[in-house]
Write an enzyme that holds these catalytic residues in place. Structure first.
Site, short mmCIF file in Angstrom:
data_model
loop_
_atom_site.label_atom_id
_atom_site.label_comp_id
_atom_site.label_asym_id
_atom_site.label_seq_id
_atom_site.Cartn_x
_atom_site.Cartn_y
_atom_site.Cartn_z
N ASP A 522 1.15 3.77 -6.13
CA ASP A 522 2.70 3.28 -5.94
C ASP A 522 2.77 2.41 -6.98
O ASP A 522 1.66 1.69 -7.53
CB ASP A 522 2.95 3.10 -4.57
CG ASP A 522 1.78 1.62 -4.23
OD1 ASP A 522 2.14 0.59 -4.60
OD2 ASP A 522 1.06 2.25 -3.08
N ASP A 536 -9.50 12.07 -4.64
CA ASP A 536 -10.66 12.21 -4.68
C ASP A 536 -10.97 13.93 -4.89
O ASP A 536 -12.30 14.11 -4.71
CB ASP A 536 -11.47 11.84 -3.13
CG ASP A 536 -11.81 10.30 -2.96
OD1 ASP A 536 -11.76 9.86 -4.11
OD2 ASP A 536 -11.75 10.07 -1.88
N GLU A 602 -23.60 22.23 -22.82
CA GLU A 602 -22.60 21.50 -22.05
C GLU A 602 -22.64 19.99 -22.95
O GLU A 602 -21.22 19.42 -22.78
CB GLU A 602 -22.76 21.21 -20.49
CG GLU A 602 -22.69 22.63 -19.68
CD GLU A 602 -23.19 22.77 -18.24
OE1 GLU A 602 -22.61 23.08 -17.41
OE2 GLU A 602 -24.47 21.75 -18.10
C1 GLA Z 1 -13.85 6.60 -2.01
C2 GLA Z 1 -13.26 6.72 -3.44
C3 GLA Z 1 -14.30 7.68 -3.98
C4 GLA Z 1 -15.72 6.77 -4.01
C5 GLA Z 1 -15.95 6.63 -2.74
C6 GLA Z 1 -17.26 5.72 -2.44
O1 GLA Z 1 -13.61 7.81 -1.28
O2 GLA Z 1 -12.06 7.28 -3.45
O3 GLA Z 1 -14.05 7.84 -5.67
O4 GLA Z 1 -15.45 5.57 -5.05
O5 GLA Z 1 -14.84 5.95 -1.98
O6 GLA Z 1 -17.45 5.50 -1.21
#
Ligand code: GLA
Length: 716
Positions: A522, A536, A602
């Protein structure tokens, strides 16, 4: 003059929009107009008639606030639509009747004490004062006008000038009333690992609300909404945006009333909110950034992109390209492993190693130790300072993960200060990721958090923090607050205070925001953390849709996105490395995989991507961003960046699913200089710009799922 006042009519002009309101003869502030730039007075739209069951504040039966468009509607005036302000006075009476008192026009943009807000040189402020004499309430409506940006901000300050306490039960910061029109409401809904999914629906009679009661702006609904003409598209039609500069609970309300009039409102969450004001005290509603576009959603987004990038974020330095250890190692590392990863990452060409969770005492899983910000020297095999130094000596910068607002029950901090956690006495606390939230409304807690972070930063050359926040607030109880109804708001002010102190003391440290990914994506956080870990979910296909939704309100420069390994850890899907890179090209670019497990091929591909990103970074983070398709409706997703002077364009497209004998996909470009030619740098072919923006470019037939296509064009 952006702001003028003439015979009770206030006019706010930006380059392409006009906003008008009128203090009428009853002392009510009526809303007249927000739309295309116009000259003159727009009050002809007001119609007065006797409407049944619509209250009249005077014996004039043709005057009812239930019907008239208002600037700041309150409960208790005979307007039965959604109110922006509800106040309970000392006798328990609900109802505020505001009358116009006066105004001030000021050079520059107002700021809000303790709250993030748009900052601008080229701006004016209008402050309109309204009052309720019975309860002694003064309401100051603030309007910030950024003429060149087509931005109008709104905020409100409620002050108790009476002799008795009152309680604010609801506070919205902005309201827009429309006397007619057929509108769609666009919102961004989602969940953890699937944030900001585009949702568009036509308004029907009744109320439609989105918001958050979680003490965070949330993964579930973003504090950003768009009201659009039913037939508005990316390139045509009218649309209005409201974006909240706040990271806590919010409420966005759209109402279609009995006369098919529309009201759009944005403000603080009403639930768990009852803010007492003693005589002399005041409460500020967080800012709402509004913009209007008559050229469709693309232009609306451009207005927001420029405003967020230049007038909300305060750190405009290019972000480092990072290698983050989370998906690479999770908690399974020691100091030697980190250095091996760092060395290998250096060979890929990245700028920084970010050590994610797991570096401090007892933190070998996500069930404990939050609050104890002491490096685990046994695990690291050295001090944090030595590790930072060793990473630096490999030629890499060093960044570190923290989650400062949290406390684990299994932590020394909790054992010493169980009362610092927000829990309800005598009740088993609701846990989230087995952790509790620190009561940031308390001064001593803020001191601890600030001291802990400053202590970490003092240990070495740490140039970046990833500031995480991994649960929603459930219990709203502060042991030291004189009123539980203000805790959610005071929490947020407390967080902002700590972030501001850190910003002042360590202006060179880049803080990336994160809340289990994009749970606090935000404008409030962006004021302190100019980039935010967007989700995530690092799966290329899901991320593509998340970036699509995010792009409506936020510039690419604020989006942190990393290329991760396959099969993807969230979805199990395997996508080509090129596709993962294509989707991740954003402001906070990097990798979140173990470089030690990469094949030579890679590694070569990634090293090439890193180099390429450096060349493209400017156009990506500073260019104009165009959505070329809606991935929720079309068989492909395409987006484009055009440099500010139009000389270059970078076009990306992904076809998620291959099908037998597929129709060809043509990507139709936008934003090129008309009447010119562009060369495709890859093939050397030259195209007329107008045809590219009309007939488009055909994509090759995909050879599998999730294929990505990139065109780099330059004007000849
Ligand atoms: C959250 C964050 C992740 C990672 C974990 C670590 O979920 O979004 O990117 O940093 O915590 O515990």
């Amino acid at each position: 003059m952006a702001i003028t006042h003439d015979k009770g009519i206030f006019t706010l002009n930006t380059k392409n929009s006009t906003y008008q309101m009128q203090a009428d003869s009853f002392g009510c502030l009526l809303h007249l107009y927000y739309g295309r730039r116009t000259e003159g007075v727009t009050s002809w739209g007001l119609k007065f008639m006797d409407r049944g069951f619509s209250g009249n504040p005077t014996p004039d039966r043709t005057y009812s606030l239930d019907v008239l468009p208002q600037e700041f509607p309150t409960q208790g005036t005979g307007d039965y639509r959604t109110p922006g302000l509800i106040v309970r006075d000392s006798e328990g009476i609900y109802g505020v009747v505001l009358h116009y008192k006066g105004f001030e026009i000021l050079e520059g943009k107002y700021s809000l004490k303790g709250l993030p807000a748009v900052h601008a040189e080229d701006a004016q402020t209008l402050a309109i004062t309204l009052e309720d004499k019975r309860i002694g309430l003064t309401v100051k409506l603030l309007y910030g006008v950024l003429p060149e940006k087509d931005i109008i901000t709104r905020s409100v300050i409620v002050r108790n000038d009476g002799s008795k306490p009152v309680t604010v039960m609801k506070l919205a910061s902005s309201c827009l009333d429309f006397t007619h029109g057929k509108f769609d409401l666009i919102t961004f809904q989602g969940r953890h690992t699937m944030e900001r999914q585009f949702q568009r629906q036509s308004l029907s009679h009744g109320q439609f609300t989105v918001g958050s009661r979680r003490g965070m702006s949330s993964h579930q609904f973003n504090p950003f909404v768009i009201l659009a003409d039913h037939d508005a598209t990316e390139t045509a039609g009218r649309c209005w945006g409201m974006q909240f500069v706040y990271s806590g609970g919010f409420l966005a309300e759209a109402e279609l009333d009995q006369y098919s009039q529309t009201r759009l409102m944005m403000g603080l969450a009403q639930e768990k909110f009852a803010y007492p004001l003693k005589p002399g005290e005041e409460l500020a509603g967080p800012e709402v950034i509004m913009t209007f576009s008559s050229e469709g959603l693309g232009k609306l987004s451009h207005n927001y992109h420029a405003c967020i990038r230049e007038n909300v974020c305060r750190d405009t330095r290019p972000s480092p390209i990072v290698l983050n250890t989370w998906e690479a190692l999770y908690f399974n590392f020691d100091g030697r492993k980190i250095l091996e990863v760092a060395q290998s990452a250096k060979g890929l060409g990245v700028d920084m190693l970010v050590l994610d969770d797991g570096w401090f005492m007892n933190r070998n899983d996500d069930n404990r130790a939050l609050g104890d910000w002491t490096a685990d020297e046994a695990k690291l095999g050295c001090t944090l300072g030595e590790l930072v130094r060793d990473v630096n000596s490999l030629g890499l910068k060093f960044g570190l993960w923290v989650e400062p607002e949290m406390i684990s029950e299994d932590s020394d901090l909790f054992r010493a200060h169980p009362d610092w956690a927000m829990t309800v006495p005598h009740e088993r606390p609701v846990l989230g990721r087995n952790q509790l939230v620190l009561d940031m409304s308390r001064r001593e807690v803020r001191e601890y958090v600030y001291g802990a972070i400053a202590g970490i930063l003092s240990q070495g050359n740490i140039e970046y923090l990833k500031w995480d926040y991994n649960r929603s607030i459930a219990a709203v109880y502060s042991r030291t607050s004189d009123s539980q109804g203000k805790v959610m708001y005071d929490y947020m002010l407390g967080l902002y205070e700590v972030l501001e102190r850190l910003h002042e003391k360590y202006p060179e440290v880049l803080i990336e925001g994160c809340a289990g990914g994009g749970g606090r994506f935000d404008a409030g956080m962006l004021y302190y953390t100019p980039q935010i870990w967007c989700s995530d979910n690092t799966d290329a296909l899901d991320r593509m849709n998340i970036h699509y939704g995010t792009s409506f309100g936020y510039p690419v420069s604020t989006i942190a996105a990393h290329v991760s390994t396959c099969p993807n850890h969230q979805t199990g899907r395997t996508t080509p490395l090129k596709t993962r890179y294509t989707v991740s090209m954003a402001g906070g670019f990097g990798y979140e995989l173990n470089p030690l497990t990469l094949t030579e091929e890679e590694r070569r591909e990634i090293a090439g991507q890193v180099l390429q990103y450096r060349t493209d970074r400017e156009i990506i983070t500073e260019g104009m961003y165009y959505r070329l398709s809606n991935p929720f409706e079309e068989s492909y997703c395409a987006w484009e960046y055009v440099s500010r002077n139009g000389s270059k364009a970078l076009v990306n497209a992904v076809i998620p699913y291959n099908h037998g004998n597929m129709p060809l996909v043509y990507v139709v470009l936008r934003g090129l200089s008309g009447g010119t030619f562009y060369r495709d740098i890859g093939t050397g072919k030259i195209y007329p710009s107008d045809a590219l923006m009309d007939a488009g470019l055909p994509l090759e037939m995909p050879k599998g799922d999730c294929e990505a296509f990139t065109f780099r064009l330059e004007r000849v």
